[in-house]
Design an enzyme around this catalytic site. Structure first.
Site: not given
Ligand code: ATP
Ligand code: MG
Length: 571
Positions: A40, A265, A275
């Site tokens: 996002e 994660r 974030k």
């Molecule tokens: P939000 O809370 O804004 O959704 P987010 O960390 O999930 O935050 P995204 O931009 O949706 O952010 O993440 C993009 C991709 O990265 C998603 O598929 C998410 O699952 C993956 N991702 C985010 N944080 C992690 C993490 N700590 N470890 C592994 N994958 C991650």
């Molecule tokens: Mg997300």
């Protein structure tokens, strides 16, 4: 709990790759493998995203498939083009390429709207006019069923009319929502008539004012995967709960159905990955910006001196698992050390200088001594380092009253100067007022040029040095963990997480003498300061004052942890 080192486990045996192999064998997706990375654009990428990027692009590459980049830009309030560009830059830097497959969920808004209409027509969606607060209250709990909305049985015609007028902008924010009509008593809370659309009179960074209703992430994500004909939709564990809903939408719409697979994660010790918290650190000025070298963002890590190779190697080693764990940041540092050991030229730099005068060295004489650029890489060759009568050594390499195990310089003692000569300390000059040692008087043995004594006598230590007359004066920034607590997940809800910020996460040293070969150092270049650590030239550098960020020290705490684990039968 610390994740075990997965180094010896071939990547293809993890549960995701297993699953893909099975699907390839059974011909389930016609032999295709197509993944996507769906950020996002509401923040900068961090090391957790790198795990997902390496997994999605890596899997596609390994199985001869494709990986899309899709911006999941369904929430206009925090998204921007700035983030889109930064995300693309960071993925490229990591070494991955999405070709021409750059997609935006917001480009699917029209299709999603049509699908919503299709569900209304099928009696599977309705416009609810309760407030968001009422909707929340009527959802029930795990033990109690929810309460049906008084608007749940609106006619299809009325729903179609209201939904169309929602789109046209006839209602203010919050007046209505579109909900899926599933089951207010479902044991899956997510299936209790989830919201599909909200009214939001907010401009979208990409769609402008075209829309004032926006789909919920849950109504957009699965269908976006479907539109792109993704085969394996890899996401983090928290979406396991949402899977029944994604399945419901896809099944009700009767459209192509990808396989969702969840993985854990990445959580790292001594840092945060949310974030929201990262944004707070930047906005509140607790760090210098998104690229502050203490940040776990990809641009922070890059500025700190991390290489894409080190990060990719780290992601390969941690592998993917089904359980939440905390990965030791020492493993990440270990991966960087391993990479830079192979490629970083060695130089001599002194962080805490102590002046040394070699009394028997002719005044005004300069010798160019040959130094090896990288013992790990003979092709890196050698360079000349100037040697003269006045030098700087590291203050901690001298002790006036050395304890038993201190083998470096002390009064009367002889040590080797790297690539140069043996020197012996003959006298100590002190500040008359403070008693602080300000200078050492030494003699050198001309016969030991290059570092060995022809008479075979040994010294117990080799120390680094820089010629005072030739030194450049550098700024050196030393970094430590951003937080003082190992697992930031342990911080109690009712306590401010900022209280756990490490007040000593950055230490700035000025006027550090470094060897003159560093005059040409370019921002982003890596060096090993001999005996000290790996450093990266900061963009703040100027011709007069180079600035170096310490990426990692030479002390490999990960190797130590591994040893301890082996000793205790752990690993
Ligand atoms: P939000 O809370 O804004 O959704 P987010 O960390 O999930 O935050 P995204 O931009 O949706 O952010 O993440 C993009 C991709 O990265 C998603 O598929 C998410 O699952 C993956 N991702 C985010 N944080 C992690 C993490 N700590 N470890 C592994 N994958 C991650
Ligand atoms: Mg997300």
């Amino acid at each position: 709990m610390t994740e075990p080192d997965m180094r010896d486990k071939p990547a293809s045996t993890d549960f995701i790759r297993q699953r893909i192999l099975e699907d390839l064998k059974s011909g389930r997706f016609g032999g295709r493998v197509h993944t996507r990375f769906p950020p996002e654009p509401n923040g900068y990428l961090h090391i957790g995203h790198a795990k997902s990027i390496c997994l999605n692009f890596g899997v596609a590459e390994e199985f001869g498939g494709l990986c899309n980049l899709r911006f999941d830009d369904t929430d206009p309030t925090k998204e921007s083009r700035e983030f889109v560009e930064a995300i693309k830059e960071d993925i490229r830097w990591l070494g991955f390429d999405w070709g021409d497959r750059e997609y935006y969920a917001s480009d699917y808004f029209e299709q999603l709207y049509e699908w919503a209409v299709q569900l209304i027509k099928a009696g599977k969606a309705y416009v609810d006019s309760q407030s968001l607060e009422e909707i929340r209250q009527n959802r029930g709990t795990i033990t109690e069923p929810g309460k049906e909305s008084p608007y749940r049985n609106r006619s299809v015609e009325e729903n179609l009319d209201l939904f169309e007028r929602m789109r046209k902008g006839e209602f203010p924010d919050g007046a209505h929502v579109l909900r899926a009509k599933i089951d207010m008593a479902s044991k899956h809370l997510i299936l209790r008539d989830p919201i599909m659309y909200r009214i939001r009179h907010v401009r979208h960074y990409r769609q402008g004012d075209k829309w004032c209703i926006y789909p919920m992430y849950d109504f957009a994500h699965g269908q976006s995967d479907s539109i792109e004909r993704i085969t394996h939709s890899l996401c983090t564990l928290e979406f396991e709960n949402n899977r029944p809903l994604y399945d419901w939408y896809l099944d009700q719409l009767g459209i192509y159905h990808p396989q969702q697979i969840e993985f854990a994660r990445l959580n790292l010790t001594y840092t945060v990955m949310s974030k929201r918290r990262l944004a707070a650190l930047v906005e509140e000025g607790l760090v210098d910006g998104w690229d502050d070298p203490r940040m776990p963002t990809l641009r922070g890590l890059r500025r700190r001196g991390y290489t894409p190779e080190a990060i990719r190697n780290f992601c390969a080693r941690i592998g993917v698992t089904k359980y939440d764990a905390l990965t030791d940041i020492a493993l990440l540092e270990h991966c960087l050390r391993e990479d830079l050991n192979k490629r970083a030229p060695r130089v001599m730099a002194v962080l805490h200088p102590l002046r040394v005068v070699i009394e028997n060295y002719p005044e005004g004489q300069v010798e160019e001594l040959e130094a090896i650029n990288n013992p790990e890489d003979p092709s890196a060759g050698t360079r000349k380092v100037p040697f003269s009568r006045v030098l700087y050594i590291e203050r901690e390499d001298f002790m006036e009253e050395p304890p038993k195990k201190f083998y470096r310089l002390a009064p009367g003692r002889e040590v080797r100067l790297r690539y140069a000569y043996f020197i012996r300390c003959t006298d100590v000059v002190k500040d008359a007022r403070t008693g602080e040692v300000v200078e050492l008087r030494c003699t050198y043995d001309p016969a030991t040029r290059g570092g060995d004594a022809p008479d075979g006598r040994k010294v117990k230590a080799t120390i680094h040095w820089v010629s005072a007359a030739h030194a450049l004066s550098a700024e050196v920034r030393l970094y430590d963990h951003l937080f003082t607590i190992r697992d930031t997940g342990d911080i109690p809800e009712d306590e401010d997480w900022r209280n756990y910020l490490n007040p000593n996460s950055r230490q700035i040293l000025k006027n550090c003498p470094v060897e003159p070969s560093l005059r040409a150092a370019k921002p982003g270049a890596h060096y090993q300061f001999e005996r000290i650590g790996y450093f990266c030239v900061d963009p703040d550098s100027t011709a007069e004052t180079p600035v170096f960020n310490r990426a990692v020290t030479l002390r490999d705490t990960w190797a130590k942890i591994q040893k301890q684990m082996q000793a205790s039968g752990g690993a």
